[in-house]
Write a protein that holds these residues in place. Structure first.
Motif, short mmCIF file in Angstrom:
data_model
loop_
_atom_site.label_atom_id
_atom_site.label_comp_id
_atom_site.label_asym_id
_atom_site.label_seq_id
_atom_site.Cartn_x
_atom_site.Cartn_y
_atom_site.Cartn_z
N ASN A 21 0.47 14.21 -2.59
CA ASN A 21 1.64 15.10 -2.75
C ASN A 21 2.47 15.17 -1.48
N THR A 22 1.80 15.32 -0.34
CA THR A 22 2.50 15.39 0.95
C THR A 22 3.28 14.10 1.22
N LYS A 23 2.63 12.97 0.99
CA LYS A 23 3.26 11.67 1.25
C LYS A 23 4.47 11.45 0.34
N PHE A 24 4.33 11.82 -0.94
CA PHE A 24 5.41 11.56 -1.88
C PHE A 24 6.57 12.54 -1.73
N GLU A 25 6.30 13.73 -1.17
CA GLU A 25 7.40 14.65 -0.87
C GLU A 25 8.33 14.03 0.17
N LYS A 45 -14.45 -3.27 -6.27
CA LYS A 45 -15.51 -3.75 -5.38
C LYS A 45 -15.44 -3.00 -4.06
N LEU A 46 -15.07 -3.65 -2.96
CA LEU A 46 -15.03 -2.97 -1.66
C LEU A 46 -13.62 -2.52 -1.28
N GLN A 47 -12.63 -2.85 -2.10
CA GLN A 47 -11.25 -2.51 -1.77
C GLN A 47 -10.83 -1.20 -2.44
N GLN A 48 -10.12 -0.38 -1.68
CA GLN A 48 -9.51 0.84 -2.21
C GLN A 48 -8.06 0.50 -2.54
N VAL A 49 -7.65 0.69 -3.77
CA VAL A 49 -6.31 0.29 -4.20
C VAL A 49 -5.51 1.53 -4.62
N ALA A 50 -4.28 1.62 -4.11
CA ALA A 50 -3.36 2.67 -4.52
C ALA A 50 -2.12 2.00 -5.08
N GLU A 51 -1.70 2.40 -6.27
CA GLU A 51 -0.45 1.86 -6.80
C GLU A 51 0.37 2.99 -7.43
N ALA A 52 1.67 2.78 -7.44
CA ALA A 52 2.55 3.83 -7.95
C ALA A 52 3.76 3.23 -8.64
N ALA A 73 -4.73 3.09 2.27
CA ALA A 73 -4.04 2.45 1.15
C ALA A 73 -2.84 3.29 0.70
N ILE A 74 -3.01 4.61 0.68
CA ILE A 74 -1.91 5.51 0.28
C ILE A 74 -0.77 5.42 1.31
N ASP A 75 -1.13 5.36 2.61
CA ASP A 75 -0.12 5.20 3.67
C ASP A 75 0.67 3.91 3.46
N ALA A 76 -0.04 2.81 3.23
CA ALA A 76 0.61 1.51 3.05
C ALA A 76 1.50 1.53 1.80
N LEU A 77 1.03 2.19 0.76
CA LEU A 77 1.79 2.30 -0.47
C LEU A 77 3.11 3.04 -0.24
N THR A 78 3.05 4.17 0.44
CA THR A 78 4.29 4.94 0.67
C THR A 78 5.25 4.17 1.58
N ASP A 79 4.71 3.41 2.54
CA ASP A 79 5.58 2.57 3.39
C ASP A 79 6.33 1.54 2.55
N LYS A 80 5.62 0.91 1.62
CA LYS A 80 6.26 -0.08 0.75
C LYS A 80 7.33 0.58 -0.12
N LEU A 81 7.00 1.76 -0.64
CA LEU A 81 7.96 2.46 -1.51
C LEU A 81 9.21 2.89 -0.73
N VAL A 82 9.03 3.30 0.52
CA VAL A 82 10.18 3.68 1.35
C VAL A 82 11.11 2.48 1.51
N ARG A 83 10.53 1.32 1.80
CA ARG A 83 11.35 0.11 1.96
C ARG A 83 12.10 -0.21 0.67
N GLN A 84 11.40 -0.13 -0.46
CA GLN A 84 12.04 -0.43 -1.75
C GLN A 84 13.12 0.59 -2.10
N LEU A 85 12.87 1.86 -1.80
CA LEU A 85 13.88 2.89 -2.08
C LEU A 85 15.12 2.69 -1.22
N ASN A 86 14.92 2.33 0.04
CA ASN A 86 16.06 2.07 0.92
C ASN A 86 16.88 0.89 0.42
N LYS A 87 16.19 -0.14 -0.05
CA LYS A 87 16.86 -1.31 -0.59
C LYS A 87 17.66 -0.92 -1.83
N HIS A 88 17.05 -0.12 -2.68
CA HIS A 88 17.70 0.33 -3.91
C HIS A 88 18.92 1.20 -3.58
N LYS A 89 18.76 2.09 -2.60
CA LYS A 89 19.86 2.97 -2.21
C LYS A 89 21.03 2.16 -1.64
#
Length: 95
Positions: A21-25, A45-52, A73-89
């Motif tokens: 919640n904090t990250k997505f705010e 298996k041994l990987q923790q995966v976060a997708e949104a 994984a959640i940190d990396a996910l939000t970083d990717k989403l920030v980049r995509q949102l900036n591109k979209h904007k």
């Protein structure tokens, strides 16, 4: 912004839910037209995966990240989403 959080092969703890919640705010500060978000936390298996998937006014944005630790994984996910949102904007502003 409504956040749907589900876990596959992992129990979603209160601290994980708060962290997501904090990250997505923060994402809302970049782009205020996010209608709702579907977040899936998964252990493969041994990987923790976060997708949104972010449902925004002009479509959807999807990202996936994995790491040894779910919080990383959640940190990396939000970083990717920030980049995509900036591109979209930028795309919206250029028209």
């Amino acid at each position: 912004m409504q956040i749907n959080l589900t876990g596959h092969h992992v129990e979603v703890t209160d601290s994980m839910r708060d962290y997501v919640n904090t990250k997505f705010e923060k994402l809302e500060r970049f782009f205020d037209k996010i209608n709702n978000v579907h977040v899936i936390l998964n252990v493969e298996k041994l990987q923790q995966v976060a997708e949104a998937t972010l449902h925004i006014n002009n479509g959807e944005i999807h990202a996936k990240a994995d790491a040894d630790d779910m919080y990383t994984a959640i940190d990396a996910l939000t970083d990717k989403l920030v980049r995509q949102l900036n591109k979209h904007k930028n795309k919206l502003n250029s028209h």
